[in-house]
Design a protein around this motif. Structure first.
Motif, short mmCIF file in Angstrom:
data_model
loop_
_atom_site.label_atom_id
_atom_site.label_comp_id
_atom_site.label_asym_id
_atom_site.label_seq_id
_atom_site.Cartn_x
_atom_site.Cartn_y
_atom_site.Cartn_z
N LEU A 1 0.83 -1.20 0.00
CA LEU A 1 0.00 0.00 0.00
C LEU A 1 0.86 1.25 0.00
CD1 LEU A 1 -2.80 1.45 0.35
CD2 LEU A 1 -2.29 1.41 2.80
N THR A 2 1.88 1.27 0.85
CA THR A 2 2.70 2.48 0.96
C THR A 2 3.50 2.74 -0.31
OG1 THR A 2 4.52 1.31 2.06
CG2 THR A 2 2.86 2.33 3.48
N GLN A 3 3.72 1.70 -1.10
CA GLN A 3 4.42 1.90 -2.37
C GLN A 3 3.56 2.70 -3.36
OE1 GLN A 3 7.78 1.00 -2.97
NE2 GLN A 3 7.44 0.99 -0.76
N LYS A 4 2.27 2.76 -3.12
CA LYS A 4 1.37 3.52 -3.97
C LYS A 4 1.36 5.02 -3.61
CE LYS A 4 -1.89 -0.31 -4.54
NZ LYS A 4 -3.29 -0.74 -4.32
N PHE A 5 1.89 5.34 -2.43
CA PHE A 5 1.89 6.74 -1.98
C PHE A 5 2.84 7.56 -2.84
CE2 PHE A 5 0.83 5.86 2.78
CZ PHE A 5 -0.36 5.28 2.41
N LYS B 1 -6.24 7.20 5.50
CA LYS B 1 -7.49 7.15 4.73
C LYS B 1 -8.12 8.53 4.67
CE LYS B 1 -11.98 4.89 4.45
NZ LYS B 1 -12.88 3.88 5.00
N GLN B 2 -8.15 9.23 5.81
CA GLN B 2 -8.75 10.56 5.86
C GLN B 2 -7.97 11.58 5.02
OE1 GLN B 2 -9.24 11.50 10.02
NE2 GLN B 2 -10.94 10.06 10.25
N CYS B 3 -6.70 11.29 4.78
CA CYS B 3 -5.88 12.16 3.94
C CYS B 3 -5.95 11.75 2.46
CB CYS B 3 -4.43 12.13 4.41
SG CYS B 3 -4.19 12.88 6.02
N ASN B 4 -6.77 10.76 2.15
CA ASN B 4 -6.96 10.29 0.78
C ASN B 4 -5.66 9.89 0.08
OD1 ASN B 4 -9.83 10.70 0.77
ND2 ASN B 4 -9.42 12.89 0.62
N LEU B 5 -4.82 9.15 0.77
CA LEU B 5 -3.55 8.74 0.20
C LEU B 5 -3.66 7.50 -0.69
CD1 LEU B 5 -1.18 9.38 3.23
CD2 LEU B 5 -1.60 10.84 1.24
#
Length: 119
Positions: A25-29, A86-90
């Motif tokens: 997931l963090t790789q998508k940031f 999630k609230q930061c729409n990452l």
């Protein structure tokens, strides 16, 4: 000889899988978030199986329970960080909802195992 082989514990295998999914997931940031929240997410996720493994090497169930408690704390930390991300729409809601569900299931598993070895 260890009383609990961490590699055979469902909570350990599930938490390793969760760590892998958090990493993916963090790789998508975007790059700007990779060293902030993504680092926090991954460290909390990795802390869960790491503490289970370390605790399993302890000589007493009381010591193991202490490390399971730390692992459970890391699971709640991870849940909080996922909610913030999630609230930061990452990433997509589907990605977060899937991971949040897995974290909640793992929290219940750790609590149950902690209760079992504390009896």
């Amino acid at each position: 000889m260890l009383k609990h082989n961490f590699r055979q514990l469902r909570i350990w295998t599930d938490s390793v899988d969760l760590s892998r999914k958090v990493y993916l997931l963090t790789q998508k940031f975007s790059t700007e978030h990779r060293f902030g929240i993504s680092s926090q997410l991954y460290r909390a996720a990795v802390s869960i199986p790491s503490n289970i493994a370390e605790g399993s090497a302890r000589k007493s169930e009381k010591d193991f329970a202490h490390f399971l408690s730390i692992s459970l704390g890391s699971a709640f930390e991870l849940e909080t960080q996922l909610i913030i991300a999630k609230q930061c729409n990452l990433a997509t809601d589907a990605d977060y909802d899937n991971l949040l569900n897995k974290v909640e299931v793992l929290q219940k598993q750790i609590k149950s195992f902690l209760y079992t070895i504390s009896q």
